[in-house]
Design an enzyme around this catalytic site. Sequence first.
Site, short mmCIF file in Angstrom:
data_model
loop_
_atom_site.label_atom_id
_atom_site.label_comp_id
_atom_site.label_asym_id
_atom_site.label_seq_id
_atom_site.Cartn_x
_atom_site.Cartn_y
_atom_site.Cartn_z
CD GLU A 49 13.91 37.91 12.53
OE1 GLU A 49 14.61 37.54 11.80
OE2 GLU A 49 13.33 39.21 12.40
CB CYS B 7 19.51 31.35 13.02
SG CYS B 7 19.69 33.13 13.69
#
Length: 545
Positions: free
Chosen positions: A208, A242
């Site tokens: 990720e 993010c």
Amino acid sequence: MTNQTFEQLKKTYESGRTRPLAWRRAQLNALRRLVTENRDAFVSSAMADLGKPAAETVLMELNLVAGEAQFVRNRLSLWTARHPKAMHWMLQPAAGWTIAEPKGVVLIISPWNYPVLLALEPMADALAAGNAICLKPSELSPNTSRLIAELVPQYLDSEAVRVVEGGPKETGELLKCPFNHIFYTGGGHVGKIVMRAAAEHLTPVTLELGGKSPCFVDRTADINVAARRIAWGKFTNAGQTCVAPDYVLATPDVAEALAERIAVAITEFYGEDPKASPDFGRIINDRHFERLCKLLPVGTVPPEEPSSPLVQVASAVGAAMDMVGRRFNAVTTGRGGAGEMAGSANNAAKPTAGSNMAAADDGATASAAVEPSEIHKVPGVFDLAGRIVCGGKVDRAARYIAPTVLYGTSPDAPVMKEEIFGPILPILVVEDAESAIRFINKRSRPLAAYVFSRDHEVRLTFERQTSSGALGYSLPLGHLLSSRLPFGGVGASGIGTYHGKAGFLTFSHVKTVVTKPQFPDTLRLVYPPFNEAKAKLFDIIAKFS
């Protein structure tokens, strides 16, 4: 020590202890209690590490972990059951099904920006799948790391779930162990290290990562709503998210108004002085603070106090030359001549100050050369970073950077060379949706993309012609909050997904099982030797297949 931890977890898994549904449900219930009963402690640790507001910690971390644990717990019976699959008619009588089994001993490496959520949410999925777990929290959020290490053995099965604290040395030692799956959240640079280490044992990975998540706005959008939602998505956790909008591409008829309206929204959220607001966080450490300061227009951030008058003079001269150079580049880029275009392309290929350091862990993505016609040059804006609409104030001692909006940013600016991962929002003026799509597609595929437009054709074009981990229409961060939606990247922004069933499957091996009774033995028809009669039978079968 790390190898001993792995061997203990392997021994526990091989004993079968983690497989029963009763054990999995008990661990998920305990995980919920862990976050709900220690709410104040987690709030305090996140405040100490990140200056994170209590409401953000509760809403964006603790509640999501508790919700994920409950969501997967309630669906375990369905997900772990046999799922019948039809068998080919040539094999009848026969039956087939799939069943999800645990992968084994898994390693979860979590980051610092959401130190509770990104450690314990994937843990919930791994527990639901029946794995033994080694968790490595980030050393950059030491207070939260320490708290998790203290609480996990108090609530979860200490023989099946272990926490290993430490820095790169401990992480490197863990990566030498033959885990059955590695789940990593962070930047692309370390992601490559993780993937190389996993390749030594042919270990599957989930990465990720991140990237520069774009946000497109055109004249059909409600500017007030768009501004508030973009400001919320960008400046939550001081921009250290993010999937936060990294930059905005706005059409000329709304770009400046949007920039000013985002500034208004920032004031609505955090007051006239965001530094005094209890709802605005801080930058994680000095290194990231200094990296972000280099992305602001020249002269915005006062330099650190030099040690001597000679150094003071040299610093002043250097800053002045840097400013003149940026303004010269901005002017020549705006002319659009063939020579200037070539120079722009060359400059874009060169690393800039700070561009070699990614926002989270070198997760930067360098942009390709961009045709000048796609981005409008804003008159009166001479710094490549753009004109400051609001913010730009910093406090080194407090690691505070005010929510900052930049208008008229150039694609060649340092702020456009890497994932920002901080409270700086550049707004670029783009001709139209097609130009925006071309601009986006020349860069690495992002973790998320956002579109604020009520034009159905524009929305459909973004959906069909861009690739990103997720696409949000008028909703930043939305997919991050749902256990029903897979979360993950594509290309440079990540590999694999999790949340809910996607997370359960990530930490499971879906095994195919087939069975056929021994009587009647219909397979005798295809056993050797292959005579003429069987050849004719095969021809008949081929016609019906």
